[in-house]
Write a protein that holds these residues in place. Sequence first.
Motif, PDB file in Angstrom:
ATOM      1  N   VAL A  54      78.348  70.760 -34.870  1.00 60.16           N
ATOM      2  CA  VAL A  54      78.254  71.026 -36.303  1.00 60.16           C
ATOM      3  C   VAL A  54      79.676  71.177 -36.846  1.00 60.16           C
ATOM      4  CG1 VAL A  54      77.462  72.663 -38.054  1.00 60.16           C
ATOM      5  CG2 VAL A  54      75.984  72.109 -36.107  1.00 60.16           C
ATOM      6  N   ARG A  55      80.005  70.421 -37.870  1.00 59.89           N
ATOM      7  CA  ARG A  55      81.378  70.373 -38.374  1.00 59.89           C
ATOM      8  C   ARG A  55      81.847  71.724 -38.906  1.00 59.89           C
ATOM      9  NH1 ARG A  55      84.238  68.928 -43.148  1.00 59.89           N
ATOM     10  NH2 ARG A  55      86.119  67.696 -42.698  1.00 59.89           N
ATOM     11  N   ASP A  56      80.991  72.402 -39.648  1.00 56.92           N
ATOM     12  CA  ASP A  56      81.339  73.706 -40.202  1.00 56.92           C
ATOM     13  C   ASP A  56      80.088  74.569 -40.165  1.00 56.92           C
ATOM     14  OD1 ASP A  56      82.147  75.948 -41.586  1.00 56.92           O
ATOM     15  OD2 ASP A  56      83.037  74.855 -43.261  1.00 56.92           O
ATOM     16  N   SER A  57      79.957  75.386 -39.132  1.00 54.67           N
ATOM     17  CA  SER A  57      78.734  76.174 -38.924  1.00 54.67           C
ATOM     18  C   SER A  57      78.506  77.193 -40.033  1.00 54.67           C
ATOM     19  CB  SER A  57      78.797  76.882 -37.570  1.00 54.67           C
ATOM     20  OG  SER A  57      79.913  77.754 -37.513  1.00 54.67           O
ATOM     21  N   ARG A  58      79.545  77.531 -40.798  1.00 52.25           N
ATOM     22  CA  ARG A  58      79.382  78.509 -41.873  1.00 52.25           C
ATOM     23  C   ARG A  58      78.550  77.957 -43.033  1.00 52.25           C
ATOM     24  NH1 ARG A  58      85.536  79.339 -43.198  1.00 52.25           N
ATOM     25  NH2 ARG A  58      85.289  77.055 -43.090  1.00 52.25           N
ATOM     26  N   ILE A  99      75.030  78.405 -35.794  1.00 51.30           N
ATOM     27  CA  ILE A  99      74.710  78.492 -37.219  1.00 51.30           C
ATOM     28  C   ILE A  99      73.932  79.779 -37.510  1.00 51.30           C
ATOM     29  CG2 ILE A  99      74.650  75.982 -37.389  1.00 51.30           C
ATOM     30  CD1 ILE A  99      71.595  76.166 -37.568  1.00 51.30           C
ATOM     31  N   THR A 100      73.854  80.157 -38.757  1.00 57.84           N
ATOM     32  CA  THR A 100      73.132  81.363 -39.162  1.00 57.84           C
ATOM     33  C   THR A 100      71.633  81.105 -39.112  1.00 57.84           C
ATOM     34  OG1 THR A 100      74.930  82.050 -40.605  1.00 57.84           O
ATOM     35  CG2 THR A 100      72.763  83.018 -41.030  1.00 57.84           C
ATOM     36  N   LEU A 101      70.906  81.985 -38.423  1.00 53.74           N
ATOM     37  CA  LEU A 101      69.459  81.847 -38.277  1.00 53.74           C
ATOM     38  C   LEU A 101      68.759  83.082 -38.828  1.00 53.74           C
ATOM     39  CD1 LEU A 101      66.866  80.495 -37.084  1.00 53.74           C
ATOM     40  CD2 LEU A 101      67.365  81.745 -34.955  1.00 53.74           C
TER      41      LEU A 101
END
Length: 460
Positions: A54-58, A99-101
Amino acid sequence: MTAKPQTLADKIWDAHRVASTAAGSDLIAIDRVFLHERTGASALKSMAAAGRPVRDSRRVFAVMDHIVDTRIGRGDQTLMQGGQAFITETRAAAHAAGITLFDVTDPDQGITHVISPELGIVLPGCTLVAPDSHTCTQGALGALAWGIGSSEAEHAMATGVLRLPRPKTMRVTFTGELPVGVTAKDMALALIAAHGAGGGAGHVVEFAGPAVEALEIEARMTLCNMATEFSAMAGLIAPDAKTYAYLAGRRYAPAAFDGAYWDNLRSDEGAVFDREIIVDAASLKPMVTWGTSPQHAIPIDAPVPQGPQRVHDYIGLAAGERLQGTKIDVAFLGSCTNARLSDLRRAAALIKGRKIAPGIRKALVVPGSGAVKRAAEAEGLDEIFRAAGFEWRESGCSLCFFAGGEAFPAGSRSISSTNRNFEGRQGPGIRTHIASPEVVVASAIAGVIADPRELAGEKA
């Protein structure tokens, strides 16, 4: 030289255009990607198998909402056979990708298009995509938000851009004031009934006019939610003071919206749209669908029109019959269309002190998020619904579609605050009538499709 006036959609598009291709498409920067457990695991696992991070997990978020059970005390187990695997695989893939879950038991869990605005993940002027057609809901905050497929989600997560042809623009202006008892859901159904389920195809639809400006933010979400039922790529509403007040203090929102970009998030005077539609809001009535498409919608006191015979056969209503007074078996209040706190408040105000009809097999209230559920419980809304005979559930998509796991005998008739009514949407042979929360609870009380304005009159 004076700049050419632009529509809001064109401004957001141009601000996010990275490059143009020789074939005429544009590379558009994607600010947010939202996944859910029905499609999230497949996209993330496919990326991992190809060695693409993922390029930018934020900028990427995931939630359990579609298949998750909504019964109180739920866990990973689901009513849908094999549904647990969707949850556990999405959890593992989300953790691996960083990533945010918002997991099953997370306090902020809820339906994608409910929690994203709640948390300030979607912001005015941003681009947001999700593998879900009702992502357009979030255009109510002045964002360009649209649904994509799993492979497009992979591309957006890996590269931060998507290649798209520039969409056409449409403005739907609702003039005048809504009558008492008429809602944003009725505005949407009236538009689709008048111009067809394909009326918005290929367009980004901007909803405007005094009746739209008068809507609170959650009602604007209902209106934009139905843009996909109009076949639009996206629906959006220019942000205003209500928008910024709604977003103030939310977790992912900035401390202030005072930049030149945000100040310019409106269609310029003189901007030319590819198509314009004007609707007299003052002429609208509560709407209910009679067939198997949102375009099969009529005022609640109107007779069923002549339509394709297959539709009449499936829904069990002949031309000339009245929807009002038709017996129902199931009442469902929920979904990304109408399961926010304001929806529950309005419904509870009508049903307080009353009971659902004895012939109702099941009546469900499924809040759109954990936050909505907690707020409703703090106000005692859950007690009002329970006292009336409704089941009070945890948040999730639930009976909006059959994969939620609820099942009823074929031929059962459901009054539902959802957005789709095609054959089998709520289960094999289920006949679905979509309407506002007010119509849902009024019908549950009467045991037949009923006009909530009459119920409100009794309360007065």
